[in-house]
Write a protein that holds these residues in place. Structure first.
Motif, PDB file in Angstrom:
ATOM      1  N   MET A 235      -9.478 -10.378 -35.581  1.00 36.25           N
ATOM      2  CA  MET A 235      -9.898  -9.433 -34.558  1.00 36.25           C
ATOM      3  C   MET A 235     -10.913 -10.143 -33.667  1.00 36.25           C
ATOM      4  SD  MET A 235     -12.113  -5.858 -34.755  1.00 36.25           S
ATOM      5  CE  MET A 235     -10.870  -4.884 -35.604  1.00 36.25           C
ATOM      6  N   VAL A 236     -10.686 -10.116 -32.353  1.00 35.74           N
ATOM      7  CA  VAL A 236     -11.633 -10.692 -31.399  1.00 35.74           C
ATOM      8  C   VAL A 236     -12.340  -9.534 -30.704  1.00 35.74           C
ATOM      9  CG1 VAL A 236     -11.940 -12.228 -29.437  1.00 35.74           C
ATOM     10  CG2 VAL A 236     -10.083 -12.658 -31.076  1.00 35.74           C
ATOM     11  N   LEU A 237     -13.619  -9.377 -30.973  1.00 30.07           N
ATOM     12  CA  LEU A 237     -14.369  -8.228 -30.497  1.00 30.07           C
ATOM     13  C   LEU A 237     -14.976  -8.490 -29.122  1.00 30.07           C
ATOM     14  CD1 LEU A 237     -14.777  -8.489 -33.812  1.00 30.07           C
ATOM     15  CD2 LEU A 237     -16.173  -6.465 -33.438  1.00 30.07           C
ATOM     16  N   ALA A 251     -10.429 -14.006 -24.303  1.00 28.58           N
ATOM     17  CA  ALA A 251      -9.044 -14.363 -23.974  1.00 28.58           C
ATOM     18  C   ALA A 251      -8.760 -15.828 -24.330  1.00 28.58           C
ATOM     19  CB  ALA A 251      -8.778 -14.104 -22.495  1.00 28.58           C
ATOM     20  N   LYS A 252      -9.711 -16.722 -24.063  1.00 26.23           N
ATOM     21  CA  LYS A 252      -9.528 -18.135 -24.410  1.00 26.23           C
ATOM     22  C   LYS A 252      -9.461 -18.332 -25.919  1.00 26.23           C
ATOM     23  CE  LYS A 252     -11.729 -19.912 -20.214  1.00 26.23           C
ATOM     24  NZ  LYS A 252     -12.920 -20.591 -19.648  1.00 26.23           N
ATOM     25  N   ILE A 253     -10.308 -17.612 -26.639  1.00 27.66           N
ATOM     26  CA  ILE A 253     -10.307 -17.729 -28.100  1.00 27.66           C
ATOM     27  C   ILE A 253      -8.995 -17.199 -28.671  1.00 27.66           C
ATOM     28  CG2 ILE A 253     -11.375 -16.800 -30.192  1.00 27.66           C
ATOM     29  CD1 ILE A 253     -14.068 -16.983 -28.689  1.00 27.66           C
ATOM     30  N   LYS A 254      -8.528 -16.078 -28.147  1.00 26.74           N
ATOM     31  CA  LYS A 254      -7.254 -15.510 -28.612  1.00 26.74           C
ATOM     32  C   LYS A 254      -6.128 -16.519 -28.427  1.00 26.74           C
ATOM     33  CE  LYS A 254      -3.926 -11.962 -27.107  1.00 26.74           C
ATOM     34  NZ  LYS A 254      -3.353 -11.577 -28.413  1.00 26.74           N
ATOM     35  N   ARG A 255      -6.091 -17.130 -27.249  1.00 27.39           N
ATOM     36  CA  ARG A 255      -5.037 -18.100 -26.964  1.00 27.39           C
ATOM     37  C   ARG A 255      -5.139 -19.321 -27.876  1.00 27.39           C
ATOM     38  NH1 ARG A 255      -4.996 -21.407 -21.555  1.00 27.39           N
ATOM     39  NH2 ARG A 255      -3.318 -22.868 -21.974  1.00 27.39           N
ATOM     40  N   ALA A 264      -4.092 -12.990 -33.271  1.00 25.27           N
ATOM     41  CA  ALA A 264      -5.387 -12.631 -32.692  1.00 25.27           C
ATOM     42  C   ALA A 264      -5.203 -11.428 -31.769  1.00 25.27           C
ATOM     43  CB  ALA A 264      -5.975 -13.805 -31.916  1.00 25.27           C
ATOM     44  N   VAL A 265      -6.032 -10.417 -31.962  1.00 27.84           N
ATOM     45  CA  VAL A 265      -5.968  -9.194 -31.171  1.00 27.84           C
ATOM     46  C   VAL A 265      -7.366  -8.891 -30.628  1.00 27.84           C
ATOM     47  CG1 VAL A 265      -5.473  -6.717 -31.181  1.00 27.84           C
ATOM     48  CG2 VAL A 265      -4.089  -8.279 -32.575  1.00 27.84           C
ATOM     49  N   ILE A 266      -7.460  -8.609 -29.333  1.00 25.12           N
ATOM     50  CA  ILE A 266      -8.733  -8.250 -28.722  1.00 25.12           C
ATOM     51  C   ILE A 266      -8.964  -6.755 -28.863  1.00 25.12           C
ATOM     52  CG2 ILE A 266     -10.013  -8.094 -26.541  1.00 25.12           C
ATOM     53  CD1 ILE A 266      -8.610 -10.678 -25.671  1.00 25.12           C
ATOM     54  N   LEU A 336     -12.017 -26.163 -27.760  1.00 28.67           N
ATOM     55  CA  LEU A 336     -10.843 -25.343 -28.082  1.00 28.67           C
ATOM     56  C   LEU A 336      -9.547 -26.083 -27.796  1.00 28.67           C
ATOM     57  CD1 LEU A 336     -11.774 -21.722 -26.945  1.00 28.67           C
ATOM     58  CD2 LEU A 336     -12.120 -22.843 -29.154  1.00 28.67           C
ATOM     59  N   ARG A 337      -9.603 -27.049 -26.863  1.00 29.91           N
ATOM     60  CA  ARG A 337      -8.436 -27.903 -26.545  1.00 29.91           C
ATOM     61  C   ARG A 337      -7.168 -27.074 -26.295  1.00 29.91           C
ATOM     62  NH1 ARG A 337     -11.065 -30.955 -30.615  1.00 29.91           N
ATOM     63  NH2 ARG A 337     -11.888 -32.910 -29.810  1.00 29.91           N
ATOM     64  N   LEU A 338      -7.277 -26.177 -25.334  1.00 34.07           N
ATOM     65  CA  LEU A 338      -6.139 -25.347 -24.979  1.00 34.07           C
ATOM     66  C   LEU A 338      -5.075 -26.176 -24.254  1.00 34.07           C
ATOM     67  CD1 LEU A 338      -8.064 -22.252 -23.623  1.00 34.07           C
ATOM     68  CD2 LEU A 338      -6.686 -22.315 -25.701  1.00 34.07           C
ATOM     69  N   SER A 339      -3.836 -25.842 -24.512  1.00 34.33           N
ATOM     70  CA  SER A 339      -2.756 -26.483 -23.770  1.00 34.33           C
ATOM     71  C   SER A 339      -2.684 -25.882 -22.376  1.00 34.33           C
ATOM     72  CB  SER A 339      -1.424 -26.266 -24.496  1.00 34.33           C
ATOM     73  OG  SER A 339      -1.136 -24.890 -24.573  1.00 34.33           O
ATOM     74  N   ALA A 340      -2.001 -26.544 -21.474  1.00 32.66           N
ATOM     75  CA  ALA A 340      -1.886 -26.041 -20.109  1.00 32.66           C
ATOM     76  C   ALA A 340      -1.166 -24.698 -20.114  1.00 32.66           C
ATOM     77  CB  ALA A 340      -1.126 -27.034 -19.250  1.00 32.66           C
ATOM     78  N   PRO A 341      -1.636 -23.720 -19.318  1.00 36.00           N
ATOM     79  CA  PRO A 341      -0.980 -22.417 -19.286  1.00 36.00           C
ATOM     80  C   PRO A 341       0.402 -22.489 -18.657  1.00 36.00           C
ATOM     81  CG  PRO A 341      -2.684 -22.537 -17.584  1.00 36.00           C
ATOM     82  CD  PRO A 341      -2.784 -23.797 -18.410  1.00 36.00           C
TER      83      PRO A 341
END
Length: 341
Positions: A235-237, A251-255, A264-266, A336-341
């Motif tokens: 859960m992401v609060l 949103a970044k953490i969820k992704r 992951a749910v906000i 977090l090293r997110l991939s490209a959207p």
């Protein structure tokens, strides 16, 4: 104007009312200062204003009752007890006036007691910080500590020398030890976590001095994070409080969690409580993007392991190597090293 040991600038209030043509106002204050809010409401009603008192907690400068003010249709908000907005820029309407409440109790003898303890442990320089209630006493502390031969180092935050709030300790400076003047252990614990230096709490209300220990906090954080490593559903609060609303962070953490094959749910809250969190079942761990102190000081709110944004990177790495308690207070998403959207 002095109310039960606190001084506020009533002329500041009257000037703001005249300048902004305020005829109706919502007055808010933290729980320990509600009596001041009642006194201010009485003064304003005597001036012919329509006044409402807000019953909500008003935790800090991050927590302003804009929603209630808009529903009431008032011209402005008077926020008593905090220095100003924290982590947000106030909107133009409704206008808000922050009115600090300054304590009339002189804590200087207690500050000297803490300084002497620190000196006995080898400190020669001190970073001295406080909450807004006591900032007016800072020049006296600096003078008294200098007479003891101690170097006093202070930074500033939001225009106040030596000011700290529960989530921001940037006024701390490099020193041998830290002295925090504030009620309770909340602010001193945060300063100890942020600075990593020996820290003494001076409580002007309880009239006591004690050294802060962080070993137990570190153990609890590591235990919580190690449990979160095994979690599959998070859960992401997110809080709707203006200075705690970090939807973009959430949103970044969820992704990032989803890219690691975690669910992951906000979930959005105003005040976060155990009862509200438990209304949502099926989560193994919790990422708190609201006040970072919830996961540190009020872990019992969460039915499972809770972490703050600066700690998420350890879950994604699958390792606690290099962990620092300071991570619990940081909004650091660089790893977090997110991939490209």
């Amino acid at each position: 104007m002095i109310v039960e040991g606190y001084e506020i600038d009533e002329e500041q209030i009257y000037a703001w009312i005249r300048q902004n043509s305020v005829r109706s106002v919502l007055v808010e204050a933290p729980d320990g200062l509600k009596r001041i809010a009642v006194a201010v409401a009485g003064l304003l009603e005597d001036k012919g204003l329509t006044v409402f008192l807000l019953a909500s907690h008003t935790w800090g400068g991050c927590d302003v009752g804009y929603r209630e003010a808009r529903e009431l249709g008032v011209d402005g908000i008077i926020h008593i007890g905090h220095h100003g907005p924290v982590w947000f820029s106030p909107p133009s309407k409704p206008r808000v006036l922050f009115v600090p409440a300054f304590s009339t109790v002189d804590p200087t003898p207690l500050v000297l007691e803490a300084a002497l303890e620190a000196r006995r442990e080898g400190a020669r320089s001190l970073s001295v910080v406080t909450t807004v209630q006591h900032v007016k006493w800072l020049p006296e502390w600096k003078r008294a500590l200098s007479e003891l031969g101690l170097e006093v180092i202070t930074g500033s935050y939001s225009g106040f020398e030596g000011l700290i709030v529960g989530c921001n300790y940037t006024s701390l400076r490099a020193s041998d030890a830290v002295i925090v003047v504030a009620g309770g252990r909340f602010h001193a614990l945060g300063a100890a976590i942020w600075s990593g230096r020996p820290t003494w709490e001076v409580d002007p209300y309880q009239r006591r001095v004690y050294k802060v220990e962080t070993v137990a906090i570190l153990s609890r954080r590591l235990f919580s994070l190690s449990r979160a490593m095994e979690a599959r559903a998070f859960m992401v609060l997110v809080s709707t409080k203006p200075g705690q609303n970090r939807l973009d962070v959430a949103a970044k953490i969820k992704r990032a969690l989803e890219e690691k094959k975690r669910k992951a749910v906000i979930v959005v809250f105003n005040d976060i409580s155990r009862e509200q969190v438990e209304n949502f079942q099926g989560f193994d761990a919790y990422v708190n993007t609201a006040c970072p102190r919830l996961a540190i000081d009020d872990e019992s709110i969460f039915p499972g392991p809770a972490l703050n944004p600066g700690e998420v990177k350890y879950i994604l790495r699958g390792s606690l190597e290099g962990y620092s308690l300071r991570d619990a207070l940081l909004l650091d998403l660089r790893d977090l090293r997110l991939s490209a959207p």
